[in-house]
Scaffold this motif. Structure first.
Motif, mmCIF file in Angstrom:
data_model
loop_
_atom_site.group_PDB
_atom_site.id
_atom_site.type_symbol
_atom_site.label_atom_id
_atom_site.label_comp_id
_atom_site.label_asym_id
_atom_site.label_seq_id
_atom_site.Cartn_x
_atom_site.Cartn_y
_atom_site.Cartn_z
ATOM 1 N N ASN A 95 39.591 58.676 10.353
ATOM 2 C CA ASN A 95 39.272 57.320 9.598
ATOM 3 C C ASN A 95 39.370 56.162 10.836
ATOM 4 O OD1 ASN A 95 39.316 55.278 7.869
ATOM 5 N ND2 ASN A 95 41.217 55.671 6.845
ATOM 6 N N THR A 96 38.367 55.427 10.745
ATOM 7 C CA THR A 96 38.178 54.373 11.621
ATOM 8 C C THR A 96 39.105 52.811 11.159
ATOM 9 O OG1 THR A 96 36.300 53.310 10.456
ATOM 10 C CG2 THR A 96 36.067 54.882 12.365
ATOM 11 N N ALA A 97 39.624 53.067 9.782
ATOM 12 C CA ALA A 97 40.370 51.847 9.330
ATOM 13 C C ALA A 97 41.868 52.343 9.277
ATOM 14 C CB ALA A 97 39.838 51.543 7.848
ATOM 15 N N ILE A 98 42.604 51.143 9.653
ATOM 16 C CA ILE A 98 44.177 51.286 9.651
ATOM 17 C C ILE A 98 44.907 50.824 8.432
ATOM 18 C CG2 ILE A 98 46.174 51.236 10.776
ATOM 19 C CD1 ILE A 98 44.632 51.270 13.540
ATOM 20 N N VAL A 99 45.468 51.395 7.657
ATOM 21 C CA VAL A 99 46.173 50.622 6.559
ATOM 22 C C VAL A 99 47.699 50.200 6.900
ATOM 23 C CG1 VAL A 99 46.960 51.263 4.174
ATOM 24 C CG2 VAL A 99 45.094 52.259 5.191
ATOM 25 N N TRP A 100 47.915 48.768 6.869
ATOM 26 C CA TRP A 100 48.964 48.285 7.339
ATOM 27 C C TRP A 100 49.765 47.809 6.260
ATOM 28 C CZ3 TRP A 100 49.948 48.043 12.323
ATOM 29 C CH2 TRP A 100 49.013 48.275 13.392
ATOM 30 N N PHE A 101 50.984 47.917 6.237
ATOM 31 C CA PHE A 101 52.180 47.686 5.092
ATOM 32 C C PHE A 101 53.344 47.565 5.815
ATOM 33 C CE2 PHE A 101 52.083 52.244 5.396
ATOM 34 C CZ PHE A 101 53.238 52.664 5.246
ATOM 35 N N TRP A 102 54.034 46.825 5.112
ATOM 36 C CA TRP A 102 55.602 46.633 5.411
ATOM 37 C C TRP A 102 56.558 47.473 5.070
ATOM 38 C CZ3 TRP A 102 56.883 43.026 8.899
ATOM 39 C CH2 TRP A 102 56.364 41.830 9.164
ATOM 40 N N LEU A 103 57.339 48.033 6.077
ATOM 41 C CA LEU A 103 58.396 49.019 5.826
ATOM 42 C C LEU A 103 59.746 48.416 5.974
ATOM 43 C CD1 LEU A 103 58.765 52.108 5.186
ATOM 44 C CD2 LEU A 103 58.749 52.221 7.970
ATOM 45 N N HIS A 104 60.567 48.612 4.756
ATOM 46 C CA HIS A 104 61.845 47.862 4.829
ATOM 47 C C HIS A 104 63.061 48.788 4.937
ATOM 48 C CE1 HIS A 104 60.356 43.930 3.481
ATOM 49 N NE2 HIS A 104 59.368 44.583 2.671
ATOM 50 N N LYS A 105 64.041 48.233 5.668
ATOM 51 C CA LYS A 105 65.219 49.238 5.729
ATOM 52 C C LYS A 105 65.766 49.802 4.636
ATOM 53 C CE LYS A 105 69.815 49.060 7.728
ATOM 54 N NZ LYS A 105 70.563 48.252 8.484
ATOM 55 N N GLY A 106 66.072 50.973 4.388
ATOM 56 C CA GLY A 106 66.720 51.606 3.288
ATOM 57 C C GLY A 106 65.822 52.914 2.741
ATOM 58 N N ASN A 107 65.224 52.833 1.439
ATOM 59 C CA ASN A 107 64.915 54.431 0.984
ATOM 60 C C ASN A 107 63.392 54.451 1.570
ATOM 61 O OD1 ASN A 107 66.788 54.886 -0.807
ATOM 62 N ND2 ASN A 107 66.201 53.402 -2.392
ATOM 63 N N PRO A 108 62.984 55.617 1.748
ATOM 64 C CA PRO A 108 61.667 55.866 2.141
ATOM 65 C C PRO A 108 60.703 55.279 1.426
ATOM 66 C CG PRO A 108 62.652 57.775 2.047
ATOM 67 C CD PRO A 108 63.617 56.874 1.375
#
Length: 127
Positions: A95-108
């Motif tokens: 894949n040439t596109a990166i999927v960006w998202f925020w990861l918060h402390k706590g549950n997966p």
């Protein structure tokens, strides 16, 4: 400069003709100890990193991280120094596109595109 080289050469030729034993110049590392190892010549930050690696620690995350399954029970571990962190997921190998998202402390949390799970854990800085 050329004059010095010429005079030195002439002096050397005269000493050879007279059979005067000459002393060869010594190299800096030819004193019998050999070439210094990485540990002996490391200084500063490199020395601290080598000492930590000998103790089995990875203070600056130099080594490749352990592979995880990416399921909810075994999520990918993401070290972070804050409460949240931006994560990029390459959902497919080519894949040439990166999927960006925020990861918060706590549950997966899940990647919105492929469904892999990620978990943010606190990471202490070495200094």
């Amino acid at each position: 400069m050329a004059c010095r080289i010429l005079l030195r050469t002439c002096k050397t030729i005269q000493l050879v003709r007279l059979n005067v034993p000459m002393r060869l110049p010594q190299r800096a590392l030819a004193t019998g100890t050999g070439i210094p190892t990485d540990d002996e010549q490391a200084a500063g930050l490199e020395r601290r990193i080598l000492q930590a690696l000998k103790k089995g620690k990875d203070p600056y995350s130099i080594l490749k991280p352990k592979q995880y399954a990416g399921t909810k029970e075994d999520p990918h571990i993401v070290p972070g120094v804050g409460e949240k962190r931006m994560v990029g997921c390459l959902c497919e190998e080519d894949n040439t596109a990166i999927v960006w998202f925020w990861l918060h402390k706590g549950n997966p949390e899940r990647c919105p595109s492929c469904g892999s799970h990620y978990k943010l854990i606190p990471h202490e800085l070495p200094h």
